[in-house]
Design an enzyme around this catalytic site. Structure first.
Site, mmCIF file in Angstrom:
data_model
loop_
_atom_site.group_PDB
_atom_site.id
_atom_site.type_symbol
_atom_site.label_atom_id
_atom_site.label_comp_id
_atom_site.label_asym_id
_atom_site.label_seq_id
_atom_site.Cartn_x
_atom_site.Cartn_y
_atom_site.Cartn_z
ATOM 1 N N CYS A 163 0.920 -1.293 0.047
ATOM 2 C CA CYS A 163 0.074 -0.168 -0.037
ATOM 3 C C CYS A 163 0.914 1.179 -0.098
ATOM 4 O O CYS A 163 0.394 2.359 -0.306
ATOM 5 C CB CYS A 163 -1.029 -0.023 1.227
ATOM 6 S SG CYS A 163 -2.423 -1.278 1.198
ATOM 7 N N CYS A 205 0.389 2.375 6.697
ATOM 8 C CA CYS A 205 0.446 0.889 7.108
ATOM 9 C C CYS A 205 0.680 0.102 5.627
ATOM 10 O O CYS A 205 0.280 0.478 4.424
ATOM 11 C CB CYS A 205 -0.433 0.170 7.912
ATOM 12 S SG CYS A 205 -1.985 0.390 7.087
ATOM 13 N N HIS A 217 -8.983 4.227 -1.573
ATOM 14 C CA HIS A 217 -7.642 3.851 -1.264
ATOM 15 C C HIS A 217 -7.103 2.867 -2.672
ATOM 16 O O HIS A 217 -7.287 1.607 -2.670
ATOM 17 C CB HIS A 217 -7.466 2.813 -0.170
ATOM 18 C CG HIS A 217 -6.066 2.266 -0.084
ATOM 19 N ND1 HIS A 217 -5.107 2.897 -0.384
ATOM 20 C CD2 HIS A 217 -5.740 1.325 0.718
ATOM 21 C CE1 HIS A 217 -3.870 2.064 -0.072
ATOM 22 N NE2 HIS A 217 -4.416 1.079 0.876
#
Length: 385
Positions: free
Chosen positions: A89, A371, A341
């Site tokens: 991510c 994260c 996201h």
């Protein structure tokens, strides 16, 4: 000491799953951001020395070094190379770090960093499943590793399990998470209505603004959802949205600023990345933030705004508990629970929003963290100029 400056920063709107950007080829989505970045900067694209883009699940339309494909699909000069980064991510935040490090080292003067992801077209973890099946391999990057099993046993390794572990460890209730999620939507809606994203977004066709925020959501609606894991606390309402989008930032060194007549908007003040428990996976922003602030000789009192990716509500809530940060400085325009996201694009998307909000409010320092798979977290601190 050499400096790395941000001279331009843009993003596409974030499309929701199966929304207005879902049928757009990832190369064209990334190309749109790159072309707009170069047009806004006024820099000759041939002067760019590298294009570093984040993307994960690089299969099908996202395979084959998507950074290079996006640049060429934008009609930009063939002599400019591109490279694709996968730190899960945090891929495009790491792309930003690599680009900034190249400039800081003096080996390059003008570098593009960014990211792209079409999750509607290539679902999360699709790449590993597609690659493993024809080879008769056990699905997943950890299964079958003797070394991994000796160290971590057979514990589940996935983001939902990690989010549940965080909620349990930090005593975060489902109600806490739902209230946080509702605040994210409300802040995002306010930001859209007040035009806070207008300068940073480059519309794509009829998609002119982020599609994710829900104006009609409520605590009552959230309370009616079933948990993702039976008996757990995490629901879709407190999780980041599956999304499509692209983002890009142009970094320049002092020589490039002089030669191209550029006006720096921010300087890179600090870059770092740290790791933690890969089973809990999503709590690494906590130690990573402490490490970054110590190394930069700063405290959170020095930071005017924070962007921490809302992969799941407990990620941010645990970070707030541990750091003691002022919630009014954190994700002031909402986060991924509301805005989405798009995995590989989110890192530089957050940087774009952080820069524009610092400019809007007159703040000086902004901190960004998120994260990442494997129990990792990048931290970037920028100084508005």
């Amino acid at each position: 000491m050499a400096e790395a400056y941000i001279v331009e920063a843009i993003r596409t709107p974030v499309g929701r799953r199966n929304g207005g950007l879902s049928a757009v080829h990832p190369a064209d989505l990334g190309a749109h951001a790159l072309k707009a970045l170069m047009e806004r900067s006024g820099v000759d694209p041939a002067a760019v020395e590298d294009v570093v883009l984040g993307c994960l699940d690089t299969v099908g339309p996202q395979a084959g070094d998507i950074a290079r494909t996006c640049w060429l699909a934008a009609g930009l000069p063939e002599e400019v190379p591109g490279v694709t980064v996968d730190r899960q991510c945090g891929s495009s935040q790491q792309a930003l770090h690599f680009a900034a490090q190249a400039v800081l080292s003096g080996t390059q003067d003008l570098v593009v960093a960014g990211g792209v992801q079409n999750m509607s077209m290539v679902p999360i973890a699709f790449a590993s499943r597609q690659a493993a099946a024809p080879l008769g391999l056990t699905e997943g990057p950890y299964a079958g590793s003797a070394g991994w099993r000796a160290r971590y046993g057979d514990q589940p390794v996935n983001q939902f399990h990690g989010a549940e572990l965080i909620a349990e460890k930090w005593g975060i209730t489902r109600r806490d998470m739902e209230e946080f999620a509702l605040r994210s939507h409300r802040r995002a809606v306010r930001a859209i209505d007040e035009g806070r994203f207008a300068r940073e977004i480059v519309p794509f066709g009829d998609v002119t603004t982020d599609e994710g925020p829900r104006r009609d959501t409520s605590l009552e609606k959230m309370a009616g959802l079933n948990p993702v894991v039976e008996g757990g606390r995490i629901t879709a309402a407190v999780s980041s949205q599956v999304s499509d989008g692209a983002s890009a930032v142009l970094l320049a060194g002092e020589r490039a600023v002089r030669e191209h007549g550029l006006t720096p908007r921010a300087r890179i003040h600090h870059l770092s990345v740290r790791g933690e428990d890969p089973i809990r996976m999503l709590s690494a922003p906590i130690p990573a933030t402490a490490y970054a602030l110590k190394k930069a000789g700063m405290t959170l009192d020095d930071i005017d705004l924070v962007e921490i990716n809302e992969a799941f509500a407990p990620v941010v809530l645990a970070w707030l508990k541990e750091t003691g940060a002022d919630p009014e400085k954190v994700n002031v325009n909402g986060g991924a629970i509301a805005l989405g996201h798009p995995l590989g694009a989110t890192g530089t998307k957050l940087a774009v929003t952080l820069l524009h909000e610092l400019e809007r409010t007159g703040g000086r320092y902004g901190l960004q963290t998120m994260c990442e798979g494997g129990g990792q977290a990048n931290v970037t601190i920028i100084e508005r100029l």
